[in-house]
Design a protein around this motif. Sequence first.
Motif, PDB file in Angstrom:
ATOM      1  N   VAL A 229     -41.015   9.202  -2.386  1.00 46.50           N
ATOM      2  CA  VAL A 229     -40.551   9.986  -3.536  1.00 46.50           C
ATOM      3  C   VAL A 229     -39.098  10.442  -3.377  1.00 46.50           C
ATOM      4  O   VAL A 229     -38.458  10.799  -4.363  1.00 46.50           O
ATOM      5  CB  VAL A 229     -41.469  11.209  -3.804  1.00 46.50           C
ATOM      6  N   GLU A 230     -38.585  10.438  -2.144  1.00 46.75           N
ATOM      7  CA  GLU A 230     -37.176  10.797  -1.946  1.00 46.75           C
ATOM      8  C   GLU A 230     -36.703  10.154  -0.655  1.00 46.75           C
ATOM      9  O   GLU A 230     -37.435  10.125   0.342  1.00 46.75           O
ATOM     10  CB  GLU A 230     -37.012  12.331  -1.869  1.00 46.75           C
ATOM     11  N   HIS A 243     -36.402  16.310  -5.088  1.00 47.97           N
ATOM     12  CA  HIS A 243     -37.783  16.140  -5.567  1.00 47.97           C
ATOM     13  C   HIS A 243     -38.594  17.426  -5.343  1.00 47.97           C
ATOM     14  O   HIS A 243     -38.532  18.022  -4.258  1.00 47.97           O
ATOM     15  CB  HIS A 243     -38.442  14.971  -4.828  1.00 47.97           C
ATOM     16  N   CYS A 281     -47.037  10.185 -12.572  1.00 52.69           N
ATOM     17  CA  CYS A 281     -46.452  10.734 -11.352  1.00 52.69           C
ATOM     18  C   CYS A 281     -47.614  11.270 -10.520  1.00 52.69           C
ATOM     19  O   CYS A 281     -48.373  12.119 -10.977  1.00 52.69           O
ATOM     20  CB  CYS A 281     -45.456  11.844 -11.666  1.00 52.69           C
ATOM     21  N   CYS A 287     -47.427  19.677  -9.422  1.00 52.32           N
ATOM     22  CA  CYS A 287     -46.010  19.989  -9.642  1.00 52.32           C
ATOM     23  C   CYS A 287     -45.859  21.099 -10.681  1.00 52.32           C
ATOM     24  O   CYS A 287     -46.391  20.981 -11.797  1.00 52.32           O
ATOM     25  CB  CYS A 287     -45.279  18.732 -10.121  1.00 52.32           C
ATOM     26  N   VAL A 310     -34.415   9.221  -5.602  1.00 54.22           N
ATOM     27  CA  VAL A 310     -35.484  10.161  -5.944  1.00 54.22           C
ATOM     28  C   VAL A 310     -36.379   9.544  -7.019  1.00 54.22           C
ATOM     29  O   VAL A 310     -35.886   8.910  -7.952  1.00 54.22           O
ATOM     30  CB  VAL A 310     -34.890  11.489  -6.504  1.00 54.22           C
ATOM     31  N   CYS A 312     -38.422  10.872  -9.683  1.00 48.61           N
ATOM     32  CA  CYS A 312     -38.846  11.995 -10.542  1.00 48.61           C
ATOM     33  C   CYS A 312     -38.162  11.802 -11.892  1.00 48.61           C
ATOM     34  O   CYS A 312     -36.956  11.544 -11.944  1.00 48.61           O
ATOM     35  CB  CYS A 312     -38.423  13.322  -9.919  1.00 48.61           C
ATOM     36  N   ALA A 315     -35.184  14.322 -12.240  1.00 45.38           N
ATOM     37  CA  ALA A 315     -34.383  14.558 -11.018  1.00 45.38           C
ATOM     38  C   ALA A 315     -33.037  15.224 -11.344  1.00 45.38           C
ATOM     39  O   ALA A 315     -32.576  16.098 -10.594  1.00 45.38           O
ATOM     40  CB  ALA A 315     -34.182  13.239 -10.303  1.00 45.38           C
TER      41      ALA A 315
END
Length: 319
Positions: A229-230, A243, A281, A287, A310, A312, A315
Amino acid sequence: MSDLIEVRNLKKYFSTPRGMLHAVDNVTFSIEKGKTIGVVGESGCGKSTLGKTLMRLHDPTSGEVLYNGEDIANMPIREFKQKYRSHIQMIFQDPYASLDPRMDVLQLVEEPIRVNNKKLSKAEVTAKAREMMELVGLAKRLEISYPHELDGGRRQRIGIARALSLSPEFIVCDEPVSALDVSIQAQILNLLQDLQKERGLTYMFITHDMSVVKHISDDIAVMYLGQMVEKCPSGEIFRNTIHPYSQALLSAIPIPSVHEKSERMILKGELTSPIDPKPCCRFAARCPYATDRCRAEEPVLREMKPGHQVACHYAEKFM
Ligand code: SF4
């Protein structure tokens, strides 16, 4: 420097009675020769499966792992063992479980040397094992000790000596210090760093502990439920975490001062099932910033700044 390892769209799924478990899902990254990538994430995020797939302890479902440009993930396992087994080694989390309790220290270090160098005489195997013991700081007097007589740090030094005995270029370190006391953790991390400088080793360092990875990694990759994810240079993630999941991981690092306060981000909500996950996601259920788009569309890993990627949808908002 060039990349030693290039992982492209790597997937590792396991068949379960309830469906396919997506342990590693479409992961892409590379590791430069002589550098360390830290792979972080909570238990079950797929980081150990990723390490084992790189080692060919698991066969990948799809994707490629290029080692100096050659795909080692899809070559016959026999060929992999002949050509690459000695180049790629692993250091395990629990050294005690990975050591035969009936062997003394010298025998334990001799074992991989003997098995992989059939032409060496007994005296040559012993000499090489003693050289490895000295390299990792195991005193000669410990040669006749058994694993249960040693502390965790010394046991982990045996694991490192065994891994180094085949002169590897790349080592997957799977939570190598998480079972150790803090003071011993620092000794083992320093040893790994010294050995890296001396021998030009390349590491993939798997851990759930951000504070450990900070000291040893050049790059950091954060994994959540099988996906990256990052990913960015190590210093960057501590200065500019983007993230929301990485923010939560970082907020969990304890601050060693009574005068400073850190705001801990407590994650609420259920973990998304990694079995046949829907396209969304995977962090959306936990989240605090999730929207309908997050629950319906899977974010892709995007370059937000040079070298900082990233996954997202929002982001830009968190930069
Ligand atoms: Fe949160 Fe949505 Fe970003 Fe996922 S895509 S991390 S749910 S804001």
